[in-house]
Design a protein around this motif. Sequence first.
Motif, PDB file in Angstrom:
ATOM      1  N   ALA A  34       0.841  -1.191   0.000  1.00  0.00           N
ATOM      2  CA  ALA A  34       0.000   0.000   0.000  1.00  0.00           C
ATOM      3  C   ALA A  34       0.879   1.243   0.000  1.00  0.00           C
ATOM      4  O   ALA A  34       2.040   1.209   0.417  1.00  0.00           O
ATOM      5  CB  ALA A  34      -0.912  -0.005   1.228  1.00  0.00           C
ATOM      6  N   GLY A  35       0.321   2.352  -0.451  1.00  0.00           N
ATOM      7  CA  GLY A  35       1.032   3.615  -0.378  1.00  0.00           C
ATOM      8  C   GLY A  35       0.766   4.299   0.942  1.00  0.00           C
ATOM      9  O   GLY A  35      -0.286   4.108   1.551  1.00  0.00           O
ATOM     10  N   ILE A  36       1.726   5.083   1.403  1.00  0.00           N
ATOM     11  CA  ILE A  36       1.530   5.795   2.667  1.00  0.00           C
ATOM     12  C   ILE A  36       2.262   7.129   2.625  1.00  0.00           C
ATOM     13  O   ILE A  36       3.377   7.232   2.117  1.00  0.00           O
ATOM     14  CB  ILE A  36       2.003   4.940   3.875  1.00  0.00           C
ATOM     15  CG1 ILE A  36       1.584   5.598   5.196  1.00  0.00           C
ATOM     16  CG2 ILE A  36       3.489   4.665   3.821  1.00  0.00           C
ATOM     17  CD1 ILE A  36       1.725   4.675   6.406  1.00  0.00           C
ATOM     18  N   GLU A  37       1.602   8.152   3.125  1.00  0.00           N
ATOM     19  CA  GLU A  37       2.182   9.485   3.285  1.00  0.00           C
ATOM     20  C   GLU A  37       1.883   9.959   4.696  1.00  0.00           C
ATOM     21  O   GLU A  37       0.853   9.591   5.280  1.00  0.00           O
ATOM     22  CB  GLU A  37       1.602  10.474   2.276  1.00  0.00           C
ATOM     23  CG  GLU A  37       1.913  10.141   0.817  1.00  0.00           C
ATOM     24  CD  GLU A  37       1.331  11.169  -0.131  1.00  0.00           C
ATOM     25  OE1 GLU A  37       0.635  12.097   0.342  1.00  0.00           O
ATOM     26  OE2 GLU A  37       1.565  11.033  -1.347  1.00  0.00           O
ATOM     27  N   VAL A  38       2.762  10.775   5.232  1.00  0.00           N
ATOM     28  CA  VAL A  38       2.573  11.300   6.581  1.00  0.00           C
ATOM     29  C   VAL A  38       2.803  12.807   6.540  1.00  0.00           C
ATOM     30  O   VAL A  38       3.828  13.282   6.033  1.00  0.00           O
ATOM     31  CB  VAL A  38       3.536  10.635   7.593  1.00  0.00           C
ATOM     32  CG1 VAL A  38       3.379  11.266   8.971  1.00  0.00           C
ATOM     33  CG2 VAL A  38       3.268   9.132   7.661  1.00  0.00           C
ATOM     34  N   VAL A  39       1.829  13.556   7.064  1.00  0.00           N
ATOM     35  CA  VAL A  39       1.919  15.011   7.118  1.00  0.00           C
ATOM     36  C   VAL A  39       2.291  15.413   8.534  1.00  0.00           C
ATOM     37  O   VAL A  39       1.638  15.000   9.507  1.00  0.00           O
ATOM     38  CB  VAL A  39       0.581  15.662   6.717  1.00  0.00           C
ATOM     39  CG1 VAL A  39       0.706  17.189   6.738  1.00  0.00           C
ATOM     40  CG2 VAL A  39       0.118  15.169   5.351  1.00  0.00           C
ATOM     41  N   SER A  40       3.322  16.229   8.672  1.00  0.00           N
ATOM     42  CA  SER A  40       3.754  16.680  10.000  1.00  0.00           C
ATOM     43  C   SER A  40       4.378  18.060   9.877  1.00  0.00           C
ATOM     44  O   SER A  40       4.447  18.641   8.785  1.00  0.00           O
ATOM     45  CB  SER A  40       4.754  15.686  10.604  1.00  0.00           C
ATOM     46  OG  SER A  40       5.897  15.563   9.778  1.00  0.00           O
ATOM     47  N   SER A  76      -6.781  -0.085  -6.534  1.00  0.00           N
ATOM     48  CA  SER A  76      -6.859   0.850  -7.655  1.00  0.00           C
ATOM     49  C   SER A  76      -8.165   0.759  -8.422  1.00  0.00           C
ATOM     50  O   SER A  76      -8.358   1.472  -9.403  1.00  0.00           O
ATOM     51  CB  SER A  76      -5.689   0.577  -8.627  1.00  0.00           C
ATOM     52  OG  SER A  76      -5.722  -0.774  -9.084  1.00  0.00           O
ATOM     53  N   ALA A  77      -9.068  -0.106  -8.015  1.00  0.00           N
ATOM     54  CA  ALA A  77     -10.331  -0.266  -8.728  1.00  0.00           C
ATOM     55  C   ALA A  77     -11.443  -0.570  -7.740  1.00  0.00           C
ATOM     56  O   ALA A  77     -11.205  -1.052  -6.635  1.00  0.00           O
ATOM     57  CB  ALA A  77     -10.216  -1.405  -9.757  1.00  0.00           C
TER      58      ALA A  77
END
Length: 460
Positions: A180-186, A217-218
Amino acid sequence: MSFRFAAPDAQALPLHLVETDGLEGWLAGQPDSVRGWVETSGFAGAIGEALLLPGEAGQPVAALAGYGSAAARRRTRFALAAAVAKLGGGTFRIASGLPVGKAEEEALGWLLAGYRFTRYAGSEGKTARLVAPDGIDAEKVEILAAAEALTRDLVNTPASDMGPQELEDAARALAKEFSAGIEVVSGAALEEGFPMIHAVGRASPRAPRLIDLRWGSAGPSLTLVGKGVCFDTGGLNLKPGSSMGLMKKDMGGAANVLGLARAIMALGLKLRLRVLIPAVENSVSGNAFRPQDILTSRKGLTVEINNTDAEGRLVLADALALADEETPDLIVSMATLTGAARVAVGPDLAPFYTDDEPLAAALSAAGTAAADPLWRMPFWEPYEARIEPGIADLDNAPAGGMAGSITAALFLRRFVTETPRYAHFDIYAWQPSPAPARPKGGLGQGPRAILGALPQALGL
C-alpha cells in the motif's frame, strides 16, 4: 502467535459439544465406561466445562465441551471458546453438537482464545488447536483473527511504546506488507493544513501527524478515519487519575481501523481503500491549547474550546474534512470518543451513527452475524443547537452533560458535507474483564460488522 487452524489431515481427537439438557441423551449412546467417567467427573455440559475421555490404555481418545443451554448462549458470545483453555495443548476436530449457523463464530472464538499479549511478560503457552469445521471459509476466519490480534496488540501497548511515531511505524509496516502507499503530514505542513490536529498535539514533545494510507486501484472507494490519541491527559482540563488510567487505549479507533484495513487487504476486496489517522498525544505544557481558545479547522469552521479533554473530535474533524474533499462512496470514522457512550450502552456494544437507512440495516445485520454487536444511535437534529456556542461556529464541549455521544457525533457530521454516506462508531476498544475469546485488554469493536456490511453497502 499463529492464528491458524490445524491441518485437515492432522491427528485430532473428536470433540463433542454437549448441551446441558442434551447430556443424558448423549450418554445414553455411550458404553458404560464412558458414562461412568463422565458422571464421576461431574461434567454437566455447562459453558466453560471440558473433559477428556480416556481409552483403555488411559490415553485420551475424545473430549467433551460444555455448550450450555440456549438461554446461556444468548448471554455468551463464543461459547465454545470458554472451554478451550481446559482442553490442554492437543488438536481437536468437532465431531458433533455444533450448530451449522454457529460454525464460523465458534471457530473464530477458538482462534481468538489463543491470544496473549506477551510483549513485556509471560509466554504464549500451549493452546488447543482446532481443525477447521466443515463448511466455513477457514482462510477468512484466520484473517479475521489476525486482524483482531493486531488491534489488540496496538491498544495493549502502553503509551511509552505507542506514541504518534510508533503508530506511524505500525501503519508503515502494514502498508509494506500489502504494498500500500503511505504518506505522513507533520511539521509546518500539518500546522497549515490541519490546524486542529496540530493544536491538540503541539504540547507534546512527540510530534503530531496525519497518517494517510492508500490501497487498491479499482472498485468503490472506502475511507476509514481512526482517532489516534496515543495518550490523553485531558490537556489543561486535566483528567483525574482514575480517568487517566486507561488512556493508552485512546488510540483505539486508530487500532480498529488498522485491524479492519488489514482484513480488507488480506481478503483482497475489490475496492479503493484509504485510511486516515490523526496521531497525537494530548499533553500539558506552556504551549498547550486552552479553554476558550477558538480554532479554525481545515474546513474553515471555527471551534470554541470549552474543554481540552474533548480533543478527539477536533483531530477527527480535520481528518474527516480531508476525507470528504475526495467524496468517497463511504466514510467510516471510529473513535474512543465519549464516556457518554459507555453510560448509554456499556462496554460490550459499539454504538454507531448514520443517516443512511440501508447502511444502518446492513451494519446491524452484519454485526449480529459476525458476533460483533452494534447499537444504532440517532443523529438527533434538535440537539444541533447545543453545539453552536454563538461566539464560534461550533462548541467542542457543550454544557449540561446530557446526550454527550450524540452531540459529539453531530459535531463530526458537520465536517462531512459532500460525501452522501457516512457512519461514525463511538467505541470502547477495551474488554474490562475476561470473557470467552476476549481476555482483559484491548479489543476490536465494529470491524467485523463493517466488513460484513461492505458487500451490500458498496455493491462488492
